[in-house]
Design a protein around this motif. Structure first.
Motif, short mmCIF file in Angstrom:
data_model
loop_
_atom_site.label_atom_id
_atom_site.label_comp_id
_atom_site.label_asym_id
_atom_site.label_seq_id
_atom_site.Cartn_x
_atom_site.Cartn_y
_atom_site.Cartn_z
N VAL A 138 -1.86 4.71 -0.20
CA VAL A 138 -2.66 3.75 -1.14
C VAL A 138 -3.90 3.29 -0.58
O VAL A 138 -3.66 2.85 0.76
CB VAL A 138 -1.60 2.59 -1.72
CG1 VAL A 138 -2.49 1.91 -2.70
CG2 VAL A 138 -0.81 3.57 -2.57
N ASN A 151 1.87 1.01 -7.19
CA ASN A 151 3.10 1.94 -7.25
C ASN A 151 3.17 3.04 -6.09
O ASN A 151 2.11 3.54 -5.66
CB ASN A 151 3.15 2.78 -8.67
CG ASN A 151 3.09 2.11 -10.00
OD1 ASN A 151 3.88 1.18 -9.98
ND2 ASN A 151 2.56 2.64 -11.07
N VAL A 152 4.27 3.06 -5.58
CA VAL A 152 4.29 3.67 -4.24
C VAL A 152 5.67 4.72 -4.68
O VAL A 152 6.93 4.12 -4.77
CB VAL A 152 4.51 2.89 -3.13
CG1 VAL A 152 4.60 3.86 -1.85
CG2 VAL A 152 3.41 2.00 -3.02
N PRO A 153 5.78 5.94 -4.38
CA PRO A 153 4.44 6.71 -4.53
C PRO A 153 3.64 6.46 -6.03
O PRO A 153 4.36 5.88 -6.82
CB PRO A 153 4.94 8.28 -4.58
CG PRO A 153 6.21 8.17 -3.84
CD PRO A 153 6.77 6.95 -4.44
N PRO A 154 2.51 7.01 -6.20
CA PRO A 154 1.77 6.74 -7.39
C PRO A 154 2.50 7.20 -8.56
O PRO A 154 2.29 6.88 -9.63
CB PRO A 154 0.27 7.33 -7.12
CG PRO A 154 0.23 7.29 -5.43
CD PRO A 154 1.50 7.40 -5.11
N GLY A 155 3.29 8.27 -8.15
CA GLY A 155 3.85 8.85 -9.42
C GLY A 155 2.92 9.96 -10.31
O GLY A 155 1.75 9.93 -10.08
N PRO A 156 3.10 10.51 -11.43
CA PRO A 156 4.46 10.82 -11.66
C PRO A 156 5.42 11.68 -11.02
O PRO A 156 6.68 11.78 -10.81
CB PRO A 156 4.55 11.17 -13.24
CG PRO A 156 3.34 12.11 -13.07
CD PRO A 156 2.45 11.55 -12.38
N PRO A 159 8.33 10.61 -8.31
CA PRO A 159 8.25 9.28 -9.19
C PRO A 159 8.23 8.25 -8.28
O PRO A 159 8.47 8.14 -6.99
CB PRO A 159 9.87 9.42 -9.86
CG PRO A 159 10.70 10.30 -8.78
CD PRO A 159 9.58 11.34 -8.14
N THR A 160 7.64 6.96 -8.80
CA THR A 160 7.59 6.06 -8.11
C THR A 160 9.04 5.26 -7.70
O THR A 160 9.82 5.32 -8.61
CB THR A 160 6.70 4.80 -9.09
OG1 THR A 160 5.38 5.34 -9.45
CG2 THR A 160 6.71 3.39 -8.50
N THR A 163 7.28 -0.95 -6.42
CA THR A 163 6.09 -1.45 -6.67
C THR A 163 5.99 -2.64 -5.65
O THR A 163 6.69 -3.40 -5.45
CB THR A 163 6.08 -2.07 -8.37
OG1 THR A 163 7.37 -3.11 -8.29
CG2 THR A 163 6.52 -1.11 -9.18
#
Length: 244
Positions: A138, A151-156, A159-160, A163
Motif C-alpha cells: 500500500v 485494507n491489507v491485502p486490498p482484496g478481493p 481477501p482482506t 484493516t
C-alpha cells in the motif's frame, strides 16, 4: 443564651454564607488522557501502556513488546489542563513500531504521534503524524484525512485480512479521541491502537467565592452575633458571686 441556641445561631451564619455562594460554576473535564499502546492481543487485553492523565500528567516507557505480535521503542505521553483559561491538550508518541498481527503482514513506523487540543467554546481538534509508516502493498498517504481505512491485502483476491485506520477520530459528548493507527484483524477480536490522545470539552472553571452581596453581610452578622453572645455568657459565668 444556652449552648444549643449558640450552636443554632452559628450554623445559621454558616448556612447563609453557603447559600450565598454561586452554584453555577462549570466542572472541569476529566476525560483528558494519552497513551502509547492498547488493544487485544493473544486473546487478552493489553494496556493502556504509558498512560498519562490528570493524576499522572507525564508517562513514558523505554520499550514495549508482546512477542511475536508487536514491539515498540520509547513511548511518551503527556497531558496539560488550565481551567482558568479553559484550555487542555494531550499527546502521545510511539517510536519504532513493528506489528505482525497476521503472519506475513508487518506494519512498521519510525514514529507515530497523536495530538488533541481543546479550548473553551470550541470543538476539540486532533491531528496524527507519521514517520516512515510502511504498510505492505500500500502507498501510505502523507496526510491522511480523519478515519482513513486501508485494507491489507486490498482484496478481493486475496481477501482482506487486516484493516488499518489512520488518523482515527471519534467524538463522544464533546470529547475527542485521536488514534494515530488502529489495526484490526478481521474475523477476530485482535486489534491494536498505537498512540492515542483524548481531550475536551475544556470549560473555564472560575474560583468559587465563599459569598457576596447581601448573603455575605447576613452570614457575617449572624456569626458575629453568636460570637458576642457566647462571650457574654462566658463572662457571666466567670463572675457569678459566691454566697457566704
Amino acid at each position: 443564651m444556652t449552648k444549643r441556641r449558640l450552636l443554632v445561631s452559628a450554623l445559621a451564619g454558616v448556612a447563609a454564607l453557603v447559600v450565598a455562594a454561586p452554584a453555577t460554576a462549570a466542572k472541569k473535564s476529566l476525560n483528558i488522557q494519552a497513551y502509547g499502546v492498547s488493544g487485544n492481543l493473544l486473546g487478552a487485553p493489553v494496556g493502556p501502556i504509558a498512560l498519562a492523565n490528570l493524576g499522572t500528567p507525564n508517562a513514558s516507557v523505554l520499550n514495549f513488546s508482546v512477542p511475536p505480535l508487536l514491539s515498540t521503542g520509547a513511548i511518551t505521553a503527556s497531558v496539560t489542563q488550565d481551567t482558568s483559561l479553559g484550555t487542555e491538550s494531550s499527546t502521545a508518541t510511539t517510536a519504532n513500531l513493528s506489528a505482525t498481527l497476521v503472519p506475513g503482514i508487518t506494519i512498521s513506523a519510525g514514529a507515530l504521534t497523536a495530538t488533541c487540543s481543546a479550548t473553551d467554546g470550541s470543538s476539540p481538534v486532533g491531528t496524527s503524524n507519521f514517520t516512515n509508516l510502511v504498510i505492505p502493498g500500500v502507498t501510505v498517504p502523507v496526510n491522511p484525512a480523519p478515519n482513513t481505512v486501508i485494507n491489507v491485502p486490498p482484496g478481493p483476491i486475496p481477501p482482506t485480512l487486516i484493516t488499518v485506520t489512520l488518523n482515527e477520530q471519534n467524538t463522544v459528548a464533546g470529547s475527542l479521541t485521536v488514534n494515530a493507527v488502529h489495526i484490526r484483524v478481521l474475523g477476530s477480536a485482535a486489534n491494536a491502537i498505537i498512540s492515542s490522545a483524548t481531550c475536551g470539552p475544556a470549560p473555564v472553571v472560575p474560583p468559587i467565592p465563599i459569598a457576596s452581596g447581601a448573603g455575605l453581610y447576613l452570614g457575617l452578622a449572624l456569626l458575629a452575633g453568636s460570637g458576642a453572645a457566647a462571650t457574654v455568657v462566658m463572662r457571666r459565668r466567670r463572675h457569678v458571686p459566691t454566697l457566704v
